[in-house]
Design an enzyme around this catalytic site. Structure first.
Site, PDB file in Angstrom:
ATOM      1  N   HIS A 145      53.923   7.692  18.523  1.00 51.20           N
ATOM      2  CA  HIS A 145      53.615   8.528  19.824  1.00 51.20           C
ATOM      3  C   HIS A 145      54.544   9.109  20.029  1.00 51.20           C
ATOM      4  O   HIS A 145      55.407   9.050  20.431  1.00 51.20           O
ATOM      5  CB  HIS A 145      52.947   7.282  20.395  1.00 51.20           C
ATOM      6  N   GLU A 311      42.064  -0.985  12.274  1.00 47.60           N
ATOM      7  CA  GLU A 311      42.975  -1.869  12.097  1.00 47.60           C
ATOM      8  C   GLU A 311      42.509  -2.845  12.402  1.00 47.60           C
ATOM      9  O   GLU A 311      41.888  -3.908  12.760  1.00 47.60           O
ATOM     10  CB  GLU A 311      43.697  -1.594  14.003  1.00 47.60           C
ATOM     11  N   HIS A 314      42.390  -5.009  15.907  1.00 45.00           N
ATOM     12  CA  HIS A 314      41.254  -4.288  16.249  1.00 45.00           C
ATOM     13  C   HIS A 314      39.991  -5.224  15.888  1.00 45.00           C
ATOM     14  O   HIS A 314      38.444  -5.192  16.782  1.00 45.00           O
ATOM     15  CB  HIS A 314      40.866  -3.262  16.826  1.00 45.00           C
ATOM     16  N   ASP A 339      44.771   0.494   9.722  1.00 50.88           N
ATOM     17  CA  ASP A 339      46.481  -0.599  10.674  1.00 50.88           C
ATOM     18  C   ASP A 339      46.695  -1.877  10.238  1.00 50.88           C
ATOM     19  O   ASP A 339      45.778  -2.610  11.282  1.00 50.88           O
ATOM     20  CB  ASP A 339      46.169   0.351  11.947  1.00 50.88           C
ATOM     21  N   ASP A 350      45.192  -8.617  21.140  1.00 50.50           N
ATOM     22  CA  ASP A 350      45.738  -7.805  20.475  1.00 50.50           C
ATOM     23  C   ASP A 350      46.995  -8.837  19.902  1.00 50.50           C
ATOM     24  O   ASP A 350      48.645  -7.973  20.470  1.00 50.50           O
ATOM     25  CB  ASP A 350      45.594  -6.110  20.495  1.00 50.50           C
ATOM     26  N   ASP A 352      49.268  -8.260  17.348  1.00 49.33           N
ATOM     27  CA  ASP A 352      49.882  -7.105  16.439  1.00 49.33           C
ATOM     28  C   ASP A 352      50.952  -8.562  15.452  1.00 49.33           C
ATOM     29  O   ASP A 352      51.839  -7.298  14.969  1.00 49.33           O
ATOM     30  CB  ASP A 352      50.185  -6.604  17.533  1.00 49.33           C
ATOM     31  N   ASP A 384      51.114  -1.675  12.114  1.00 50.00           N
ATOM     32  CA  ASP A 384      51.005  -1.448  13.246  1.00 50.00           C
ATOM     33  C   ASP A 384      51.022  -3.025  13.691  1.00 50.00           C
ATOM     34  O   ASP A 384      50.356  -3.387  14.561  1.00 50.00           O
ATOM     35  CB  ASP A 384      49.432  -0.944  14.399  1.00 50.00           C
TER      36      ASP A 384
HETATM   37  C1  XUL Z   1      46.990  -0.819  20.327  1.00 52.06           C
HETATM   38  C2  XUL Z   1      47.248   0.057  18.641  1.00 52.06           C
HETATM   39  C3  XUL Z   1      47.656   1.395  18.885  1.00 52.06           C
HETATM   40  C4  XUL Z   1      47.222   2.750  18.077  1.00 52.06           C
HETATM   41  C5  XUL Z   1      48.252   3.961  18.824  1.00 52.06           C
HETATM   42  O1  XUL Z   1      45.926  -1.615  20.000  1.00 52.06           O
HETATM   43  O2  XUL Z   1      46.917   0.418  18.381  1.00 52.06           O
HETATM   44  O3  XUL Z   1      49.364   1.113  18.616  1.00 52.06           O
HETATM   45  O4  XUL Z   1      47.288   2.659  16.280  1.00 52.06           O
HETATM   46  O5  XUL Z   1      48.524   4.072  20.102  1.00 52.06           O
HETATM   47 CO    CO Z   2      46.700   0.980  15.606  1.00 48.34          CO
END
Ligand code: XUL
Ligand code: CO
Length: 481
Positions: A145, A311, A314, A339, A350, A352, A384
């Site tokens: 980002h 993702e 998600h 992702d 989330d 991650d 991610d």
């Molecule tokens: C947030 C997410 C972000 C996006 C990029 O949940 O997944 O990191 O991948 O903004």
């Molecule tokens: Co993401």
């Protein structure tokens, strides 16, 4: 308020302030000694990861924690090198800006190269650490980002100038060996984006977000980015009572149209990707899941211009499996990137985490191998994913990526076994074989009207319905793991 509650509130506020201004610790931990000077220099003596050499493939029997057991980059599987199926990418925000802070606790990670500041010099030094990391890990791609890699200035001009300085360093370090999988603009941390960016109720915020995305697209293009991602960080609502959803969705569509026009104007040929997520941070995010996103793109005539970045964490938050989301994107011709992460089955947010479930990885790779292009290039697998808050050794950064890469590599190897064996695809083919008939062909060609079908139903009488063989399908699937 009880004193414990006050303490918690103070701690939470501290964490929020911390997140708003820097992901790095605000003070130098005592054990970093002279290297933690907060100096203005981006110099760093020696390697960032001393003692860690290039991670090699040693095969499944290896006990070396810093070696691949399943991922063998150059090995040919299903007619392509593993590295070309997988196109792994390190996510700068987790690996280099993840501090371990959570809503209840302060940062836990104090990497030796961090000087406790969010300065431009620190940003450049961190970028050098990033490229040493991906080189040693044997990965060719990275993602970022705008706000991860460079500090904000006081004005848009100053912020853009900071970004340019760091991007110049990244460009030099990338050389021809490394590539940018995707860039994106971070449109969710700053208070100005509290109502969203493209879906904010404030026109000034809409314009500010456009300026930010314009710059992020320019630097992504400059770095040779192969994709550009839109994750709607706060594009959604908290309550419909104060929200004109129709107007907000139209604003979002216009914003994306303007992005397409700008992409063409600057000659950026990368794929534009939308990353669905159902909630978090808003109660309802507009890009809820792949089907909602596909419908939004179709409604606004944007399907030819965008693909979807699925993702896995998600996906499960939206009540689907990752495999469901990948298949939905794939059959709509929209699967663009993954992702690669996972959530926790008991925690409903989330988290991650790095994907370590071999069955899950095999399902993911089934979709990738079936994809129209036989893979997802120019997309790839972006990690991610972050270390757990309690994992605080530098080597943990390597171990986490190694297990994530090995898991997907195992998934790919398993798919090759399933394809070679052929029983699973046979089972699916047989299940629909009643449609491999004259009447089935007419139905699938849209040429069977209700009169014809009624005639057939009368002629055939009560249809015989075969077993779905789910347990057999599961048995065959498991035998490949
Ligand atoms: C947030 C997410 C972000 C996006 C990029 O949940 O997944 O990191 O991948 O903004
Ligand atoms: Co993401």
């Amino acid at each position: 308020m009880k004193s414990a509650e006050i303490l918690l509130l103070v701690l939470c506020l501290k964490v929020v302030c911390f997140l708003a201004f820097a992901s790095a610790p605000s003070t130098c931990p005592a054990d970093l000694g002279s290297k933690c000077s907060g100096s203005e220099s981006d110099e760093w003596e020696g390697e960032f990861f001393p003692g860690i050499t290039k991670i090699k493939y040693e095969g499944p029997s290896s006990k070396n924690r810093l070696a691949f057991k399943w991922y063998n980059a150059e090995e040919d599987i299903l007619g392509k090198k593993m590295k070309d199926w997988l196109r792994f990418s390190v996510a700068f925000w987790h690996t280099f800006r993840g501090s371990g802070a959570d809503p209840f606790g302060a940062p836990t990670k104090f990497w030796p190269w961090e000087d406790g500041t969010n300065s431009l010099a620190m940003a450049k030094r961190r970028m050098r650490a990033n490229f040493e990391f991906i080189e040693k890990l044997g990965v060719e791609f990275w993602c970022f980002h705008d706000k991860d890699i460079a500090p904000d200035g006081k004005t848009i001009e100053e912020t853009n100038a900071n970004l340019d300085e760091v991007v110049a360093v990244a460009k030099e370090l990338q050389g021809s060996k490394f590539h940018l999988l995707w860039g994106t603009a971070q449109l969710f941390l700053h208070p100005r984006y509290m109502h969203g960016a493209a879906t904010s109720s404030e026109v000034g915020v809409y314009a500010y977000a456009a300026a930010q995305v314009k710059k992020a697209m320019e630097v992504t293009h400059y770095l040779g980015g192969e994709n550009y991602v839109f994750w709607g960080g706060r594009e959604g609502y908290q309550t419909l009572l104060n929200t004109d959803m129709e107007r907000e969705l139209n604003h979002l569509a216009k914003f994306l149209e303007a992005a397409v026009a700008y992409k063409k104007k600057i000659g950026f040929n990368g794929t534009l990707l939308i990353e669905p997520k159902p909630q978090e941070p808003t109660k309802h995010q507009y890009d809820w899941d792949a089907a909602t996103t596909a419908n939004f793109l179709r409604t606004h005539g944007l399907t030819g211009e965008f693909k979807i970045n699925i993702e896995c964490n998600h996906a499960t938050l939206s009540g689907h499996s990752c495999h469901h989301e990948l298949e939905t994107a794939r059959i709509n011709g929209l699967l663009g990137n993954i992702d690669a992460n996972t959530g926790d089955p008991q925690i409903g947010w989330d988290t991650d985490q790095f994907l370590t479930d071999i069955g899950e990885a095999t399902l993911v790779m089934l979709s990738v191998v079936r994809n129209v292009w036989g893979g997802i290039a120019p997309g790839g697998f972006n990690f991610d994913a972050k270390l757990r808050r309690e994992s605080t050794d530098v080597e943990d950064l390597f171990i986490a990526h190694i297990i994530g890469m090995d898991t997907l590599a195992r998934g790919l190897r398993n798919v090759a076994k399933l394809i070679e064996d052929g029983s699973l695809s046979d089972l699916v083919r047989k299940r629909y074989e009643s449609f491999d008939t004259e009447i089935g062909a007419l139905i699938e060609a849209g040429k069977a009207d209700f009169e014809l079908l009624e005639k057939k139903a009368l002629e055939w009488g009560e249809p015989k319905v075969a077993s779905g063989k789910q347990e057999l399908a599961e048995m065959i699937f498991q035998s490949a793991l």
